[in-house]
Write a protein that holds these residues in place. Structure first.
Motif, short mmCIF file in Angstrom:
data_model
loop_
_atom_site.label_atom_id
_atom_site.label_comp_id
_atom_site.label_asym_id
_atom_site.label_seq_id
_atom_site.Cartn_x
_atom_site.Cartn_y
_atom_site.Cartn_z
N SER A 1 7.72 -2.92 -4.06
CA SER A 1 6.33 -3.30 -4.70
C SER A 1 6.00 -4.85 -4.75
N VAL B 1 2.32 6.71 -7.01
CA VAL B 1 1.65 8.00 -7.51
C VAL B 1 2.36 8.96 -7.10
N LEU B 2 3.27 9.10 -6.08
CA LEU B 2 3.92 10.58 -5.98
C LEU B 2 4.94 10.79 -7.07
N VAL C 1 0.76 -1.33 0.04
CA VAL C 1 0.01 0.02 0.02
C VAL C 1 1.03 1.26 0.15
N PRO C 2 1.87 1.49 1.00
CA PRO C 2 2.66 2.47 0.64
C PRO C 2 3.57 2.39 -0.30
N GLY D 1 1.45 4.37 -3.06
CA GLY D 1 1.52 5.56 -2.73
C GLY D 1 2.62 5.99 -3.18
#
Length: 286
Positions: free
Chosen positions: A243, A173-174, A166-167, A170
């Protein structure tokens, strides 16, 4: 004739604040608040791409799944890898790499591809960046089906560390946002950058352990070879590790996270510099 001395103090020249960090941050903030616009535009992009198609966006899943399975079986046989490990390894690598490469390539064309909309719609520049990142998230969501199917056939030894994905997403995406800002604005001014990125991304694909595993670079005694140290110089390796590793039930060492976070911070500093200095010129360059 008596001379008249004016007591008026000349007015100070007006200084435009279009090239300030405050305006750059405001653009990102206002673009984020207009989520209804870029959510709609991103979804329309997907619908338009597969217009009049029977399967529609499922072609995304089919194309990625067929490629991943074919490459996993082929290179697993060539390298003598256990297919139960290597097929999920390749499939996850393809899915996450697809998000990374598409964010770079489509992000570099985000403004030039929306020339008409930029000139007609008075919206923050960041709206188009959020749009392309949202589109990549939709495609990634379609590819989750592949992960589910492979995990049913080859269940990995999952544990609580799977939540680390999950992080990791994230951070993806950043990074996709700052990549789209930097390469999108620079490619609008220098169109050769987009062509250069296509070549570089293709080269990095073969340099990144996606269709091959780092296990093949480890000696028979288990010692790390110099070739493995060269692979670690590739930032994409660390992005895949944070990931793909948790989904395969592997423990991810902290230095992988530290490198990715460091790249993210450096990328955002560069993105804010580009936004501050060149954001206002995008409409004139497209």
């Amino acid at each position: 004739m008596s001379s008249v001395v004016s007591d008026e103090i000349p007015a100070a020249p007006l200084v435009s604040d279009s090239r300030t960090m405050r305006r750059a941050v405001a653009d990102l903030s206002r673009g984020l608040r207009t989520s209804e616009l870029w959510l709609h535009l991103g979804w329309q992009d997907i619908k338009q791409r597969y217009r009049r198609s029977v399967l529609g966006p499922l072609w995304i899943t089919i194309a990625t799944g067929v490629t991943a399975v074919a490459m996993g079986l082929l290179y697993g046989e060539l390298f003598g890898m256990d297919i139960k490990f290597f097929l999920p390894y390749v499939a996850l690598g393809f899915i996450f790499w697809s998000f990374i490469s598409s964010s770079i390539l489509e992000g570099s064309a985000v403004f030039s591809a929306n020339e008409g909309l930029i000139k007609q719609l008075p919206a923050p520049v960041s709206v188009h960046v959020y749009r392309v990142v949202w589109r990549q998230l939709i495609i990634f969501a379609h590819n989750i089906v592949i992960i589910a199917i492979i995990f049913v056939i080859f269940p990995p030894p999952l544990n609580w560390t799977v939540l680390l994905v999950v992080p990791a997403i994230g951070l993806f995406v950043l990074n996709a946002i700052w990549v789209s800002i930097v390469f999108g604005i620079l490619s609008t001014r220098f169109r050769d950058i987009g062509q250069l990125l296509s070549t570089v991304v293709q080269l990095v694909f073969f340099m990144t352990p996606i269709i091959w595993s780092t296990q093949s670079l480890t000696s028979a005694t288990g010692e790390e070879s110099s070739r493995l140290k060269i692979v670690e110089l590739n930032p994409m390796f660390h992005y895949l590790e944070i990931s793909r590793g948790p989904l395969l039930g592997e423990s991810v060492q902290f230095y992988h996270w530290a490198i990715v976070i460091g790249c993210t911070v450096v990328g955002w500093v560069l993105a804010m510099f580009v936004m501050r200095n060149y954001r206002a010129r995008v409409a004139y360059w497209v």
